[in-house]
Motif scaffolding. Structure first.
Motif, PDB file in Angstrom:
ATOM      1  N   GLY A  96     -20.977  39.939  14.679  1.00 39.63           N
ATOM      2  CA  GLY A  96     -20.399  41.284  14.954  1.00 39.63           C
ATOM      3  C   GLY A  96     -18.837  41.208  14.790  1.00 39.63           C
ATOM      4  N   GLU A  97     -18.270  41.855  15.744  1.00 43.19           N
ATOM      5  CA  GLU A  97     -16.546  41.826  15.265  1.00 43.19           C
ATOM      6  C   GLU A  97     -15.945  40.607  15.725  1.00 43.19           C
ATOM      7  N   ILE A  98     -15.136  39.802  14.727  1.00 44.50           N
ATOM      8  CA  ILE A  98     -14.896  38.539  15.049  1.00 44.50           C
ATOM      9  C   ILE A  98     -14.218  38.188  16.267  1.00 44.50           C
ATOM     10  N   THR A  99     -13.693  39.223  16.860  1.00 38.65           N
ATOM     11  CA  THR A  99     -12.896  38.835  18.164  1.00 38.65           C
ATOM     12  C   THR A  99     -13.834  38.874  19.387  1.00 38.65           C
ATOM     13  N   GLU A 100     -15.257  39.123  18.958  1.00 41.86           N
ATOM     14  CA  GLU A 100     -16.018  38.974  20.201  1.00 41.86           C
ATOM     15  C   GLU A 100     -17.109  37.940  20.012  1.00 41.86           C
ATOM     16  N   GLY A 101     -17.029  36.925  19.185  1.00 40.32           N
ATOM     17  CA  GLY A 101     -18.142  35.952  19.010  1.00 40.32           C
ATOM     18  C   GLY A 101     -18.147  35.186  20.426  1.00 40.32           C
ATOM     19  N   GLN A 102     -19.412  35.029  20.433  1.00 39.29           N
ATOM     20  CA  GLN A 102     -20.062  34.360  21.917  1.00 39.29           C
ATOM     21  C   GLN A 102     -20.868  33.181  21.548  1.00 39.29           C
ATOM     22  N   PHE A 103     -20.944  32.340  22.554  1.00 39.84           N
ATOM     23  CA  PHE A 103     -21.938  31.193  22.128  1.00 39.84           C
ATOM     24  C   PHE A 103     -23.398  31.910  22.206  1.00 39.84           C
ATOM     25  N   SER A 104     -23.985  31.172  21.251  1.00 39.98           N
ATOM     26  CA  SER A 104     -25.484  31.641  21.052  1.00 39.98           C
ATOM     27  C   SER A 104     -26.275  30.980  22.218  1.00 39.98           C
ATOM     28  N   ASN A 105     -27.380  32.114  22.697  1.00 38.18           N
ATOM     29  CA  ASN A 105     -28.375  31.776  23.606  1.00 38.18           C
ATOM     30  C   ASN A 105     -29.424  30.809  22.913  1.00 38.18           C
ATOM     31  N   LEU A 106     -29.497  29.684  23.248  1.00 40.59           N
ATOM     32  CA  LEU A 106     -30.372  28.708  22.473  1.00 40.59           C
ATOM     33  C   LEU A 106     -31.552  28.761  23.178  1.00 40.59           C
ATOM     34  N   THR A 107     -32.974  28.618  22.813  1.00 37.17           N
ATOM     35  CA  THR A 107     -33.960  28.130  23.306  1.00 37.17           C
ATOM     36  C   THR A 107     -34.367  26.842  23.585  1.00 37.17           C
ATOM     37  N   SER A 108     -33.602  25.982  22.914  1.00 34.87           N
ATOM     38  CA  SER A 108     -33.885  24.360  22.872  1.00 34.87           C
ATOM     39  C   SER A 108     -32.425  23.766  22.733  1.00 34.87           C
ATOM     40  N   VAL A 109     -32.574  22.556  23.264  1.00 27.80           N
ATOM     41  CA  VAL A 109     -31.022  21.601  23.093  1.00 27.80           C
ATOM     42  C   VAL A 109     -31.006  21.081  22.012  1.00 27.80           C
ATOM     43  N   PRO A 110     -29.953  21.074  21.090  1.00 25.86           N
ATOM     44  CA  PRO A 110     -30.014  20.320  19.699  1.00 25.86           C
ATOM     45  C   PRO A 110     -30.502  19.039  19.974  1.00 25.86           C
ATOM     46  N   HIS A 111     -31.066  18.351  19.146  1.00 34.14           N
ATOM     47  CA  HIS A 111     -31.550  16.854  19.388  1.00 34.14           C
ATOM     48  C   HIS A 111     -30.503  15.652  19.403  1.00 34.14           C
ATOM     49  N   ILE A 112     -29.205  15.981  18.809  1.00 35.09           N
ATOM     50  CA  ILE A 112     -28.183  14.943  18.924  1.00 35.09           C
ATOM     51  C   ILE A 112     -27.443  15.349  20.410  1.00 35.09           C
ATOM     52  N   LEU A 113     -27.497  16.567  21.122  1.00 35.67           N
ATOM     53  CA  LEU A 113     -26.898  16.692  22.070  1.00 35.67           C
ATOM     54  C   LEU A 113     -27.730  16.045  23.589  1.00 35.67           C
ATOM     55  N   ASN A 114     -29.008  16.419  23.147  1.00 32.56           N
ATOM     56  CA  ASN A 114     -30.119  15.937  24.046  1.00 32.56           C
ATOM     57  C   ASN A 114     -29.979  14.322  24.262  1.00 32.56           C
ATOM     58  N   HIS A 115     -29.730  13.890  23.140  1.00 35.06           N
ATOM     59  CA  HIS A 115     -29.528  12.410  23.144  1.00 35.06           C
ATOM     60  C   HIS A 115     -28.378  11.778  23.694  1.00 35.06           C
ATOM     61  N   LEU A 116     -27.364  12.512  23.586  1.00 33.41           N
ATOM     62  CA  LEU A 116     -25.902  12.211  24.301  1.00 33.41           C
ATOM     63  C   LEU A 116     -26.068  12.250  25.594  1.00 33.41           C
ATOM     64  N   ASN A 117     -26.565  13.297  26.160  1.00 35.29           N
ATOM     65  CA  ASN A 117     -26.791  13.621  27.605  1.00 35.29           C
ATOM     66  C   ASN A 117     -27.709  12.392  28.070  1.00 35.29           C
ATOM     67  N   GLN A 118     -28.768  11.750  27.553  1.00 38.60           N
ATOM     68  CA  GLN A 118     -29.602  10.848  28.009  1.00 38.60           C
ATOM     69  C   GLN A 118     -28.901   9.397  27.750  1.00 38.60           C
ATOM     70  N   GLN A 119     -28.236   9.239  26.965  1.00 43.24           N
ATOM     71  CA  GLN A 119     -27.423   7.863  26.662  1.00 43.24           C
ATOM     72  C   GLN A 119     -26.132   7.828  26.994  1.00 43.24           C
ATOM     73  N   ARG A 120     -25.685   8.537  27.873  1.00 38.82           N
ATOM     74  CA  ARG A 120     -24.014   8.400  28.069  1.00 38.82           C
ATOM     75  C   ARG A 120     -23.845   7.159  29.079  1.00 38.82           C
ATOM     76  N   GLU A 121     -24.908   6.778  29.655  1.00 37.85           N
ATOM     77  CA  GLU A 121     -24.420   5.316  30.430  1.00 37.85           C
ATOM     78  C   GLU A 121     -24.323   4.153  29.525  1.00 37.85           C
ATOM     79  N   ARG A 122     -25.562   4.361  28.574  1.00 35.17           N
ATOM     80  CA  ARG A 122     -25.260   3.209  27.479  1.00 35.17           C
ATOM     81  C   ARG A 122     -23.886   3.309  26.637  1.00 35.17           C
TER      82      ARG A 122
END
Length: 535
Positions: free
Chosen positions: A107-133
């Protein structure tokens, strides 16, 4: 995508130059594990990678680059840092792991918003789970060099990992970098090349455009050109609404660009907004009246509105400007066909073939024209030529089948329908007409199977139900046949009435024939009496 800065707390300072100095101070002071998120373009990231070791010579700095998507960061880091002394690890290219999750609503470039996702990207899910490591195994400062949309993903989809950040920083962009990157995108702009990009590459390119359009060092002239080019890219991704939105912004600033009006008309046409498309084409022609492509596009839109006379006049104008413009001759033939002028249409397609002999669609349409003019054998020759040029042309096989069937060459017709169905297995018409050809060969079981396939593709087609019923009755399966014919009448009651009228006519005709025979017998007896015949 324009992130909501309030979500970043106070991490992102208002001035990028200040942020850069803050980042240097933080990296100098930091020892052991730390997470730093740096917003920057790929060009700025490369400059930062070169500059940072000069700014902090006392630290051992290494770079881990990714050029494709990954689902696991721990393992590549473990292998990379093994047997090395590293204080700061710069990570570039993690956005490749996020592009495929970017379900953009443009839409208008001044109105870009974060996409509502139905799932968490694998890489980010991995980082969430492995942060202590990461914290326990790697006593180093991780510096993620990311685009703004990537940081937004970390905020919303990797909050556990992101919460351990030591800060979020924005690298300053120079006017020279903005100019250089803008010119690169404009120079590389090509609609045909855009079509060959993967979905992720298209998303990446769109984000590049949007980032540059937001830059404070962007000039108005370059901004207009970027908006036009972004519109072309979005058209290539079939995001026509978005293409129209961005191009409209540019046309408000620079309304005398005929190419932009033409492209705007095309996007409107693809959305079925043909009246608006014609208005856009007319605007383009006001600026450049001798643009043959615009006249041709205008004609196509008029054809969809069934304004055939105007359509053909548009093609004629395109041909007047460029007599060897094959596309206009081709579409002119279709317009003439829609007016029922098959002879003139044939002449148009012949001209199109003369200009471009390898155009299988023109050969196919020439075959249709010859059929409608009663020259079926010549029509088959045209279909054969279309198929020779493009063996996967389903319409040519289908039209060939119809023509052969009309000539009573049912076996050949079935072969043609079979070829069409190899290319388009769900083509109702080919299944239905194949069934008719089989019925004509008294192969009723096979015909019924063909009608069944047709009805899988189009369950509410009464003609297939009726023809199926007829084949069943001819096999003596009266109950099934009557049920099938009843289904046809249920779907189309007016067909049932027409069928009843036909039956009535048959009955009346039968009685009339009987009455005529009786009258003939009476006349014959009278004649015999007249000549003195006695039994």
């Amino acid at each position: 995508m324009n992130p909501n800065l309030s979500d970043w707390d106070d991490d992102l300072p208002p001035e990028p130059e200040e942020a850069y100095q803050d980042l240097l101070r933080a990296l100098k002071r930091k020892s052991g594990f730390g997470l730093f998120f740096v917003q920057c373009t790929p060009v700025e990231a490369d400059k930062f990678i070169v500059k940072l070791p000069q700014e902090i010579p006392q630290k051992k700095i290494a770079v881990l680059r990714f050029v494709e998507a990954i689902d696991n960061l721990y393992q590549p880091v473990a292998e990379f840092v093994k047997d090395k002394q590293i204080d700061i690890l710069l990570i570039k290219g993690l956005e490749y792991s996020l592009y495929k999750y970017e379900k953009r609503s443009f839409g208008e470039i001044t109105e870009g918003q974060f996409s509502n996702l139905t799932s968490v990207p694998h890489i980010l899910n991995h980082l969430n789970q492995q942060r202590e490591r990461f914290r326990d195994d790697f006593p180093i400062s991780f510096v993620f060099l990311l685009r703004s949309f990537s940081i937004n993903y970390f905020i919303h989809r990797a909050p556990d990992f992101f919460d351990w950040r030591s800060g979020v920083f924005e690298l300053p962009t120079t006017p020279e970098v903005v100019e250089q990157e803008s010119n690169r995108l404009l120079r590389e702009g090509n609609y045909d090349k855009y079509l060959k990009l993967t979905h992720q590459q298209k998303i990446e390119r769109v984000i590049e455009f949007q980032d540059l359009l937001r830059e404070k060092h962007q000039t108005d002239n370059r901004k207009v050109n970027l908006l036009f080019e972004l519109g072309n890219l979005l058209s290539a991704t079939k995001e026509y609404e978005a293409a129209i939105t961005f191009r409209s912004q540019a046309l408000k600033i620079k309304a005398d660009d005929h190419e932009a009006w033409n492209n705007q008309g095309y996007a409107l046409f693809k959305l079925g907004r043909n009246e608006e498309a014609i208005a856009a084409f007319d605007q383009a022609l006001k600026i450049k009246a001798d643009n043959h492509e615009t006249w041709n596009n205008r004609g196509i839109a008029l054809g969809y509105l069934k304004r055939y006379e105007e359509e053909i006049a548009s093609y004629d104008k395109a041909i007047e400007i460029k007599p060897d413009y094959q596309d206009a001759w081709y579409h002119r033939g279709i317009g003439l066909k829609d007016l029922g002028k098959w002879k003139e249409a044939l002449a148009s397609w012949k001209k199109a073939i003369e200009i471009q002999p390898n155009d299988d669609s023109s050969w196919d349409w020439q075959g249709n024209a010859l059929n409608n003019l009663g020259q079926s054998e010549e029509g088959i020759i045209c279909y054969d030529q279309a198929i020779a040029l493009n063996p996967k042309h389903p319409h040519a096989w289908y039209n060939r089948g119809i023509t052969l069937g009309n000539l009573g060459r049912y076996e050949e017709a079935i072969t043609s329908y079979d070829q069409a169905l190899k290319i388009q297995p769900d083509d109702y018409e080919s299944w239905y007409l194949r069934g008719n050809a089989l019925s004509n060969l008294v192969r009723y079981e096979e015909a019924i199977a063909s009608y069944d396939q047709a009805l899988k593709c189009k369950p509410d087609d009464y003609t297939a139900w009726y023809s199926r019923g007829g084949a069943l009755i001819k096999l003596g399966r009266w109950r099934e046949g009557n049920h099938s014919i009843s289904k046809a009448i249920e779907i189309n009651p007016s067909f049932g009435k027409a069928l009843l009228d036909i039956q009535k006519k048959h009955i009346i005709s039968w009685f009339q024939q009987k009455l005529c025979l009786k009258k003939l017998v009476q006349i014959w007896i009278s004649f015999l009496r007249l000549i003195g015949f006695r039994r």
